[in-house]
Scaffold this motif. Structure first.
Motif, PDB file in Angstrom:
ATOM      1  N   ASP A  33       0.914  -1.185  -0.050  1.00  0.00           N
ATOM      2  CA  ASP A  33      -0.049  -0.105   0.021  1.00  0.00           C
ATOM      3  C   ASP A  33       0.952   1.180   0.039  1.00  0.00           C
ATOM      4  O   ASP A  33       0.762   2.048  -1.007  1.00  0.00           O
ATOM      5  N   TYR A  34       1.813   1.306   0.957  1.00  0.00           N
ATOM      6  CA  TYR A  34       2.706   2.437   0.932  1.00  0.00           C
ATOM      7  C   TYR A  34       3.656   2.608  -0.096  1.00  0.00           C
ATOM      8  O   TYR A  34       4.386   3.709  -0.103  1.00  0.00           O
ATOM      9  N   ASN A  35       3.485   1.588  -0.995  1.00  0.00           N
ATOM     10  CA  ASN A  35       4.467   1.603  -2.440  1.00  0.00           C
ATOM     11  C   ASN A  35       3.802   1.633  -3.678  1.00  0.00           C
ATOM     12  O   ASN A  35       4.133   1.602  -4.719  1.00  0.00           O
ATOM     13  N   GLY A  36       2.319   2.237  -3.098  1.00  0.00           N
ATOM     14  CA  GLY A  36       1.650   2.578  -4.481  1.00  0.00           C
ATOM     15  C   GLY A  36       0.806   1.290  -5.139  1.00  0.00           C
ATOM     16  O   GLY A  36       0.464   1.375  -6.240  1.00  0.00           O
ATOM     17  N   GLY A  37       1.001   0.100  -4.573  1.00  0.00           N
ATOM     18  CA  GLY A  37       0.465  -1.103  -5.273  1.00  0.00           C
ATOM     19  C   GLY A  37      -0.943  -1.394  -4.756  1.00  0.00           C
ATOM     20  O   GLY A  37      -1.491  -0.643  -4.063  1.00  0.00           O
ATOM     21  N   ARG A 154      -4.589  10.509   8.094  1.00  0.00           N
ATOM     22  CA  ARG A 154      -3.775  11.505   8.504  1.00  0.00           C
ATOM     23  C   ARG A 154      -3.380  11.426  10.054  1.00  0.00           C
ATOM     24  O   ARG A 154      -2.529  11.776  10.295  1.00  0.00           O
ATOM     25  N   ALA A 155      -4.636  10.942  10.828  1.00  0.00           N
ATOM     26  CA  ALA A 155      -4.425  11.015  12.211  1.00  0.00           C
ATOM     27  C   ALA A 155      -3.179  10.005  12.645  1.00  0.00           C
ATOM     28  O   ALA A 155      -2.400  10.290  13.450  1.00  0.00           O
ATOM     29  N   GLU A 156      -3.172   8.954  11.993  1.00  0.00           N
ATOM     30  CA  GLU A 156      -2.267   7.717  12.313  1.00  0.00           C
ATOM     31  C   GLU A 156      -0.740   8.159  11.686  1.00  0.00           C
ATOM     32  O   GLU A 156       0.112   8.130  12.283  1.00  0.00           O
ATOM     33  N   HIS A 157      -0.919   8.916  10.549  1.00  0.00           N
ATOM     34  CA  HIS A 157       0.426   8.963   9.656  1.00  0.00           C
ATOM     35  C   HIS A 157       1.080  10.131  10.160  1.00  0.00           C
ATOM     36  O   HIS A 157       2.278  10.214  10.280  1.00  0.00           O
ATOM     37  N   VAL A 162       3.268   6.833  12.487  1.00  0.00           N
ATOM     38  CA  VAL A 162       3.148   5.572  11.973  1.00  0.00           C
ATOM     39  C   VAL A 162       3.210   5.639  10.424  1.00  0.00           C
ATOM     40  O   VAL A 162       2.345   6.290   9.802  1.00  0.00           O
ATOM     41  N   ARG A 163       4.373   5.327   9.902  1.00  0.00           N
ATOM     42  CA  ARG A 163       4.322   5.533   8.206  1.00  0.00           C
ATOM     43  C   ARG A 163       3.394   4.368   7.577  1.00  0.00           C
ATOM     44  O   ARG A 163       4.074   3.806   6.722  1.00  0.00           O
ATOM     45  N   CYS A 164       2.263   4.307   7.818  1.00  0.00           N
ATOM     46  CA  CYS A 164       1.540   3.212   7.242  1.00  0.00           C
ATOM     47  C   CYS A 164       1.121   3.629   5.788  1.00  0.00           C
ATOM     48  O   CYS A 164       0.959   4.793   5.599  1.00  0.00           O
ATOM     49  N   GLY A 165       0.370   2.873   5.247  1.00  0.00           N
ATOM     50  CA  GLY A 165      -0.355   3.118   3.842  1.00  0.00           C
ATOM     51  C   GLY A 165      -1.931   3.350   4.173  1.00  0.00           C
ATOM     52  O   GLY A 165      -2.136   3.590   5.230  1.00  0.00           O
ATOM     53  N   ILE A 166      -2.662   3.452   3.125  1.00  0.00           N
ATOM     54  CA  ILE A 166      -4.013   3.749   3.161  1.00  0.00           C
ATOM     55  C   ILE A 166      -4.898   2.522   3.631  1.00  0.00           C
ATOM     56  O   ILE A 166      -6.264   2.602   3.533  1.00  0.00           O
ATOM     57  N   MET A 167      -4.326   1.406   3.464  1.00  0.00           N
ATOM     58  CA  MET A 167      -5.197   0.205   3.539  1.00  0.00           C
ATOM     59  C   MET A 167      -6.307   0.171   4.817  1.00  0.00           C
ATOM     60  O   MET A 167      -7.253  -0.211   4.245  1.00  0.00           O
ATOM     61  N   ASP A 168      -5.569   0.119   5.887  1.00  0.00           N
ATOM     62  CA  ASP A 168      -6.484  -0.044   6.970  1.00  0.00           C
ATOM     63  C   ASP A 168      -7.764   0.806   7.237  1.00  0.00           C
ATOM     64  O   ASP A 168      -8.566   0.354   7.581  1.00  0.00           O
ATOM     65  N   GLN A 169      -7.337   1.963   6.872  1.00  0.00           N
ATOM     66  CA  GLN A 169      -8.370   3.013   7.166  1.00  0.00           C
ATOM     67  C   GLN A 169      -9.562   2.896   6.203  1.00  0.00           C
ATOM     68  O   GLN A 169     -10.537   2.819   6.375  1.00  0.00           O
ATOM     69  N   THR A 170      -9.282   2.438   4.712  1.00  0.00           N
ATOM     70  CA  THR A 170      -9.805   2.427   3.525  1.00  0.00           C
ATOM     71  C   THR A 170     -10.748   1.150   3.833  1.00  0.00           C
ATOM     72  O   THR A 170     -12.117   1.465   3.566  1.00  0.00           O
ATOM     73  N   ILE A 171     -10.430   0.087   4.074  1.00  0.00           N
ATOM     74  CA  ILE A 171     -11.335  -0.951   4.425  1.00  0.00           C
ATOM     75  C   ILE A 171     -12.200  -0.821   5.616  1.00  0.00           C
ATOM     76  O   ILE A 171     -13.246  -1.014   5.705  1.00  0.00           O
ATOM     77  N   GLY A 206       1.803 -13.433  19.086  1.00  0.00           N
ATOM     78  CA  GLY A 206       3.107 -12.578  19.192  1.00  0.00           C
ATOM     79  C   GLY A 206       2.551 -11.195  18.946  1.00  0.00           C
ATOM     80  O   GLY A 206       1.807 -10.994  17.978  1.00  0.00           O
ATOM     81  N   ARG A 207       3.231 -10.129  19.525  1.00  0.00           N
ATOM     82  CA  ARG A 207       2.803  -8.901  19.345  1.00  0.00           C
ATOM     83  C   ARG A 207       3.584  -7.766  18.892  1.00  0.00           C
ATOM     84  O   ARG A 207       4.973  -8.210  19.226  1.00  0.00           O
ATOM     85  N   HIS A 208       3.352  -6.946  18.057  1.00  0.00           N
ATOM     86  CA  HIS A 208       4.363  -5.906  17.673  1.00  0.00           C
ATOM     87  C   HIS A 208       3.936  -4.499  18.337  1.00  0.00           C
ATOM     88  O   HIS A 208       2.653  -4.152  18.168  1.00  0.00           O
ATOM     89  N   GLU A 209       4.864  -3.618  18.016  1.00  0.00           N
ATOM     90  CA  GLU A 209       4.738  -2.044  18.399  1.00  0.00           C
ATOM     91  C   GLU A 209       5.278  -1.419  16.986  1.00  0.00           C
ATOM     92  O   GLU A 209       6.423  -1.370  16.941  1.00  0.00           O
ATOM     93  N   LEU A 210       4.383  -0.942  16.063  1.00  0.00           N
ATOM     94  CA  LEU A 210       4.664  -0.572  14.973  1.00  0.00           C
ATOM     95  C   LEU A 210       5.407   0.716  14.882  1.00  0.00           C
ATOM     96  O   LEU A 210       6.265   0.912  14.139  1.00  0.00           O
ATOM     97  N   ALA A 211       4.985   1.678  15.684  1.00  0.00           N
ATOM     98  CA  ALA A 211       5.592   3.160  15.539  1.00  0.00           C
ATOM     99  C   ALA A 211       6.932   2.921  15.867  1.00  0.00           C
ATOM    100  O   ALA A 211       7.809   3.714  15.404  1.00  0.00           O
ATOM    101  N   ALA A 212       7.356   1.986  16.761  1.00  0.00           N
ATOM    102  CA  ALA A 212       8.657   1.756  17.048  1.00  0.00           C
ATOM    103  C   ALA A 212       9.487   1.332  16.237  1.00  0.00           C
ATOM    104  O   ALA A 212      10.854   1.806  16.230  1.00  0.00           O
ATOM    105  N   GLY A 213       9.089   0.850  15.212  1.00  0.00           N
ATOM    106  CA  GLY A 213      10.276   0.681  14.194  1.00  0.00           C
ATOM    107  C   GLY A 213      10.202   0.029  12.919  1.00  0.00           C
ATOM    108  O   GLY A 213      10.516   0.547  11.768  1.00  0.00           O
ATOM    109  N   ALA A 214       9.992  -1.411  12.935  1.00  0.00           N
ATOM    110  CA  ALA A 214      10.299  -2.239  11.824  1.00  0.00           C
ATOM    111  C   ALA A 214       9.489  -1.739  10.746  1.00  0.00           C
ATOM    112  O   ALA A 214      10.275  -1.585   9.490  1.00  0.00           O
ATOM    113  N   LEU A 215       8.267  -1.170  10.662  1.00  0.00           N
ATOM    114  CA  LEU A 215       7.576  -0.832   9.477  1.00  0.00           C
ATOM    115  C   LEU A 215       8.147   0.466   9.028  1.00  0.00           C
ATOM    116  O   LEU A 215       8.436   0.803   7.758  1.00  0.00           O
ATOM    117  N   ASN A 216       8.622   1.452   9.668  1.00  0.00           N
ATOM    118  CA  ASN A 216       9.201   2.459   9.328  1.00  0.00           C
ATOM    119  C   ASN A 216      10.309   2.437   8.640  1.00  0.00           C
ATOM    120  O   ASN A 216      10.762   2.878   7.549  1.00  0.00           O
TER     121      ASN A 216
END
Ligand code: GLA
Length: 380
Positions: A33-37, A154-157, A162-171, A206-216
């Motif tokens: 999603d954040y790669n325009g796909g 925009r609230a999340e990003h 969190v440098r997310c794409g638009i998928m989650d909010q759109t669905i 297993g749980r992750h914390e997005l803002a913290a790292g890997a996705l960014n």
């Protein structure tokens, strides 16, 4: 506890507005999603409910069934932490989206969420989309589902970072029952596709914390890949737009790990578009094979899997599932498993057994029913 009950117990008055929004599983199209796909999510039956009422100007009062603590903050202050930061971000965006002058100066908000947090099921989008709808109702500002998705993104990003794409909010905003949604993220074009498959969700815990790292970090790698590939193809704006026929050229142009990340994104883009066609024609067997391929690409190339996710996918394959893959950002969370109904009981038992032997506990396994998106709820 229900959100309205918590609101009354906390503030001593009834809320004025209420809304709910669902979590999601992404069938295929991971880190595209954040790669325009393209992406192909379905909304889950589990939802987050948000109720709201007025408060003094400059005051945002928040309470959630998650921690039960009352948080009081000035929404113009950007130091909100945890889930409160998401709500504060939405508050800003609803106000900016033209809440009538003075109609959203302060608010009280109570949240009750059934979407597991950090499980790759987009609990944050369920929260932001439901909050956007509840605050818009409170401010008497009519907003379309598309606008709600934009506010939540925009609230999340922009606000939370969190440098997310638009998928989650759109669905969460546009979902229709019994349908998956093909979203082309470069144009935000969305198409409903009937979903008739039987889908299980295995939560590995297993749980992750997005803002913290890997996705960014991954996003940074994708941007670095685009910058290098622009030397080959100056018109390239999105990594997902790289022509699949030029894969050899892409590989020559990029060093590792950028090469592996880019090969995943280009391959996943093709798989997702093909997958949407197969799904539309009810070709579940072929669709399932793409799910396995997608998982393998996430594991090997994007390196966003985890041992417990790989174990569940392997067990599902041995048990005869049509397809299985991690869903959401990865690095933990949930696996989706596509099954034929007649094999469901056997596959469930075999996954449970394999997981229990490795980790000494049984993972929760639920059946996914493709549900609807954001909606107004009764404030009682
Ligand atoms: C997270 C992000 C989404 C998407 C997925 C990976 O869930 O919020 O926008 O990037 O990861 O596909």
């Amino acid at each position: 506890m229900k959100a309205a009950t918590l609101f009354r117990a906390t503030f001593g008055v009834a809320p004025r507005a209420a809304a709910s929004a669902p979590g999601r599983v992404n069938l295929i199209g991971e880190h595209t999603d954040y790669n325009g796909g393209p992406v192909l999510p379905v909304a889950l039956g589990v939802r987050t409910t948000v109720v709201a009422g007025p408060a003094d100007a400059g005051v945002l009062e928040l309470v959630s069934t998650l921690d039960g603590r009352l948080t009081r903050l000035d929404p113009r202050d950007h130091r909100a932490a945890g889930w409160a930061a998401y709500v504060a971000g939405v508050w800003h965006e609803v106000a900016a989206a033209g809440a009538r002058r003075g109609s959203l100066t302060g608010a009280r908000v109570a949240v009750a969420g059934d979407v597991p947090v950090g499980a790759g099921l987009a609990s944050s989008a369920a929260l932001t989309v439901a909050t956007a709808k509840a605050l818009a109702l409170l401010a008497r500002t009519p907003l379309t589902p598309r606008q709600l998705a934009g506010i939540a993104f925009r609230a999340e990003h922009d606000h939370v970072g969190v440098r997310c794409g638009i998928m989650d909010q759109t669905i969460a905003a546009l979902a229709q029952p019994s349908h998956a949604l093909l979203i082309e993220c470069a144009s935000a074009e969305a198409r409903q596709i009937p979903f008739r498959g039987r889908l299980l969700l295995v939560d590995t815990g297993g749980r992750h914390e997005l803002a913290a790292g890997a996705l960014n970090r991954r996003r940074g790698e994708c941007e670095a890949a685009v910058a290098r590939l622009q030397l080959e193809l100056p018109e390239l704006t999105w990594l997902a737009a790289w022509p699949a026929a030029w894969l050899a050229r892409l590989k020559r142009a990029l060093p590792e790990p950028l090469r592996a990340r880019a090969v995943h994104v280009v391959g996943e883009t093709a798989r997702t578009r093909f997958g949407a066609q197969l799904l539309a024609r009810g070709r579940l067997k072929q669709f399932g094979r793409l799910l396995y391929e997608s998982h393998e690409s996430c594991r090997r190339l994007y390196e966003c899997s985890a041992p417990e996710l790989d174990l569940v996918v392997a067990a599902a394959k041995r048990a005869g599932a049509l397809g299985a893959r991690l869903t959401g950002a990865g690095w933990g969370g949930a696996v989706l498993v596509l099954v034929e109904r007649k094999r469901e009981a056997r596959i469930t038992a075999l996954i449970r057994g394999a997981f229990a032997r490795a980790y000494g506990r049984e993972p929760p396994i639920t059946v996914v029913r493709a549900a609807g998106g954001v909606r107004r709820e009764s404030a009682r």
